[in-house]
Motif scaffolding. Structure first.
Motif, short mmCIF file in Angstrom:
data_model
loop_
_atom_site.label_atom_id
_atom_site.label_comp_id
_atom_site.label_asym_id
_atom_site.label_seq_id
_atom_site.Cartn_x
_atom_site.Cartn_y
_atom_site.Cartn_z
N GLY A 88 36.84 -4.31 89.63
CA GLY A 88 37.33 -5.34 90.55
C GLY A 88 36.68 -6.68 90.29
O GLY A 88 37.33 -7.73 90.38
N ALA A 89 35.39 -6.64 89.95
CA ALA A 89 34.65 -7.88 89.70
C ALA A 89 35.12 -8.58 88.43
O ALA A 89 35.23 -9.81 88.39
N VAL A 90 35.41 -7.82 87.39
CA VAL A 90 35.90 -8.40 86.12
C VAL A 90 37.19 -9.16 86.37
O VAL A 90 37.35 -10.32 85.95
N GLU A 91 38.12 -8.53 87.07
CA GLU A 91 39.41 -9.17 87.35
C GLU A 91 39.24 -10.41 88.22
O GLU A 91 39.86 -11.45 87.98
N ALA A 92 38.38 -10.32 89.24
CA ALA A 92 38.16 -11.46 90.14
C ALA A 92 37.54 -12.64 89.40
O ALA A 92 37.96 -13.79 89.55
N ALA A 93 36.52 -12.35 88.57
CA ALA A 93 35.83 -13.42 87.84
C ALA A 93 36.76 -14.08 86.83
O ALA A 93 36.78 -15.30 86.69
N ALA A 94 37.55 -13.26 86.13
CA ALA A 94 38.47 -13.80 85.12
C ALA A 94 39.61 -14.59 85.78
O ALA A 94 40.01 -15.65 85.29
N SER A 95 40.13 -14.07 86.89
CA SER A 95 41.22 -14.76 87.59
C SER A 95 40.75 -16.09 88.16
O SER A 95 41.49 -17.08 88.16
N THR A 96 39.53 -16.12 88.67
CA THR A 96 38.96 -17.37 89.18
C THR A 96 38.81 -18.37 88.05
O THR A 96 39.06 -19.57 88.21
N GLY A 97 38.43 -17.88 86.87
CA GLY A 97 38.29 -18.75 85.71
C GLY A 97 39.60 -19.36 85.26
O GLY A 97 39.62 -20.41 84.62
N GLY A 98 40.72 -18.71 85.62
CA GLY A 98 42.02 -19.27 85.29
C GLY A 98 42.24 -20.65 85.89
O GLY A 98 43.00 -21.46 85.36
N GLN A 99 41.53 -20.93 87.00
CA GLN A 99 41.67 -22.23 87.66
C GLN A 99 40.99 -23.35 86.88
O GLN A 99 41.26 -24.53 87.13
N ILE A 100 40.09 -22.99 85.97
CA ILE A 100 39.40 -24.01 85.16
C ILE A 100 39.89 -24.00 83.72
O ILE A 100 39.35 -24.69 82.87
#
Length: 604
Positions: free
Chosen positions: A214-226
């Motif tokens: 869950g953390a991998v997906e959350a961290a990567a998805s948040t990175g999509g904003q940058i």
């Protein structure tokens, strides 16, 4: 307001099909009427200024309260709490100031605040809403059309082919696909739910713990904003606030984004090696020929980047939407020809007719999805306008700037840390676009006052506003990931923060070394040195947090790795050299020790 109340119920527990409660109808009509009244009587109200009458005050109060109720329904409570606290603060500030100067009453203070927030362009209808209706809504609709073309599946298949075969491949697939999908979706939570529904079960099946998946997906998805070129639509806001061409903003964002995703990639790889996880067998991965066959799906995205870089942003989005419709039609037609998702006999005429029907319904669904997304963003931008208006009325930005500058003194690092904390607190639970608007008006001026370049200041606050989505206690993206992974939300949030450690370090690098943002460059070697040293530093810190390299790392050596990693991230040749020596020594010791004791020697 009309579409918002038709779409979002007061509570999800009392929803009935084709039913609208009487109180929703009242709120919808009254709320819309307040804004229509302002629109129809704008010039009169502008001339009246703060001499507005009681009826105008009542209309403004009702309009803001109904807008806040819609915000509660479609955006959430965090941004509403920030706006509410600031409105109360503005009221108290205005009352004490105006009362001390002119003997003003409670009503006078209320009248001034309502005029500023409701009847001027420094409140609800401020810069955020201006950029929203000019550019962002179009790009949200473009993103909705692009998703309907099947580009998300293409990105996931491409990421699978690229990294699925390696150790812990599914987690690396999640990182790559979320980076590609996230920049289009414009929402870290939305992207976590969309791509996470596919990648998180795949990671769990491979052998990752639920909270890590869950953390991998959350961290990567948040990175999509940058992730350039779109950066969750914030790139257009940044261009507006910094008075720079969009193309320059997208280019400046490239290196920090690559460092961020490389950091997550390294952490995922080390975790896979520690757990001894394997990748997906190559024969089960999508064939390159199929990916090449479907690469036409990215034409609208390429067209958008080219058009935006060379012309009007709004026209670029319109043309790109038309391209997405055309690509969607071609995709449906080709799927029909291949018999994918279609039970009709595969004669050319029927395939073409069916493709037309499916394209038409898909276009309608895209418009619906775009409209739903636009409601949320528009309401969030209006709240950001209220927050910015309260800050302007009270002079809170100046107070905050003076307080942090005095506390920091000559130690600019203290100023950066305090600004980081402000950004994380103010950014909790706030959508990307509204998030940046708040940061640009409150926190960026602090860094500019401390002497940091304009571009570095804006990127710094943008990064830390975004990572609030994975920083406990209000880590919305991490909680969305934990819901899919069926893991503990707080553990998932802590894991996501560890994985995204690069996002907490990279902003400090470009604050002190703007060359990372292609600012004040003396030569290409300067950019190369910063990138290489930062990458090695991120590797060292990721290994330290993971506790595994060639074998389990001793606690003392983990501390040495952190010191060495930070040394390579601090600008300067001397610190880079010292950091490199420390990290190289630990890596060499680990490798020799693992061989000596017959441990698992793995290649990083």
């Amino acid at each position: 307001i009309i579409i918002g109340f038709l779409t979002y119920p007061a509570s999800k527990h009392h929803v009935r099909v084709n039913y609208l409660p009487w109180y929703d109808i009242v709120l919808m009509v009254v709320g819309a009427a307040c804004f229509f009244y302002f629109a129809l009587n704008a010039m009169t109200l502008v001339r009246l200024s703060t001499r507005i009458e009681t009826v105008h005050v009542i209309i403004g109060v009702v309009g803001i309260l109904i807008l806040m109720e819609l915000c509660r329904r479609c955006v959430g409570l965090p941004i509403l709490c920030v706006a509410g606290v600031l409105i109360v603060y503005a009221f108290i500030n205005q009352l004490s100031y105006a009362g001390a100067v002119n003997g003003a009453t409670l009503y006078d203070a209320l009248k001034t605040i309502i005029y500023k927030l409701f009847y001027t362009t420094s409140g609800v209808i401020g810069t955020p809403i201006n950029v929203c209706y000019t550019y962002i809504v179009l790009f949200i609709i473009f993103g909705a059309f692009l998703e309907r073309t099947g580009i998300a599946n293409f990105f996931i298949s491409f990421a699978n082919r690229l990294a699925g075969w390696s150790s812990g491949g599914p987690a690396k697939v999640a990182v790559i696909s979320s980076a590609l999908c996230g920049m289009v979706s414009g929402s870290s939570v939305g992207n976590t739910v969309t791509t996470g529904s596919f990648t998180i079960p795949m990671m769990k099946k491979t052998g990752y713990k639920p909270e890590f998946a869950g953390a991998v997906e959350a961290a990567a998805s948040t990175g999509g904003q940058i992730m350039p070129p779109i950066m969750g639509a914030a790139a257009f806001l940044m261009a507006e606030y910094m008075k720079l061409p969009y193309a320059q903003v997208a280019v400046k964002a490239i290196l920090p984004a690559l460092l961020y995703f490389t950091g997550i990639f390294i952490a995922v790889h080390l975790e896979a090696k520690k757990l001894g996880l394997k990748g997906v067998p190559r024969e089960e991965l999508p064939a390159w020929r199929l990916l090449v066959r479907d690469c036409y799906l990215i034409i609208p995205l390429i067209l958008l980047v080219w058009l935006v870089s060379s012309g009007s942003k709004s026209h670029s989005a319109a043309y790109s939407i038309l391209a997405a419709i055309a690509v969607g039609f071609v995709n449906f037609f080709l799927q029909g020809k291949r018999g994918e998702g279609d039970t009709q006999p595969m004669t050319t005429g029927k395939a073409l007719g069916n493709a037309g029907k499916r394209s038409f319904f898909s276009a309608v669904e895209s418009l619906e999805a775009g409209s739903r997304g636009a409601i949320t963003v528009a309401v969030a931008c209006s709240m950001a306008g209220i927050i910015a208006g309260c800050i302007t009325v009270t002079g809170l930005a100046s107070i905050l700037i003076n307080a942090i500058v005095q506390l920091a003194g000559n130690a600019t690092i203290v100023g950066l840390v305090l600004t980081m904390l402000c950004c994380i607190v103010l950014g909790m639970g706030v959508p990307t676009t509204a998030n940046y608007c708040i940061m640009a008006s409150t926190c960026a001026p602090i860094l500019i006052q401390l002497g940091f370049p304009l571009v570095a200041a804006h990127f710094f606050v943008f990064y830390f506003g975004i990572v609030a989505d994975i920083t406990p206690p209000v880590a919305l993206a991490a909680y969305a990931g934990s819901a899919i992974a069926k893991s503990d939300p707080m553990k998932t949030g802590i894991n996501a923060t560890k994985l995204a450690i690069a996002a907490f370090i990279v902003p400090y690098i470009f604050a002190y070394s703007p060359a990372l943002l292609f600012e004040n460059i003396s030569g290409w070697w300067e950019v190369a040195q910063i990138c290489i040293s930062a990458l090695l530093g991120i590797f060292a810190i990721a290994a330290s947090l993971n506790g595994f390299l060639y074998k389990k790392i001793h606690p003392v050596l983990r501390i040495v790795l952190v010191i060495g990693g930070l040394g390579m991230m601090i600008p300067g040749t001397l610190t880079d050299a010292v950091g490199l020596v420390l990290v190289a020594a630990v890596i060499a010791y680990q490798k020799i020790s693992a061989k000596k004791h017959g441990g698992p020697v793995v290649t990083a």
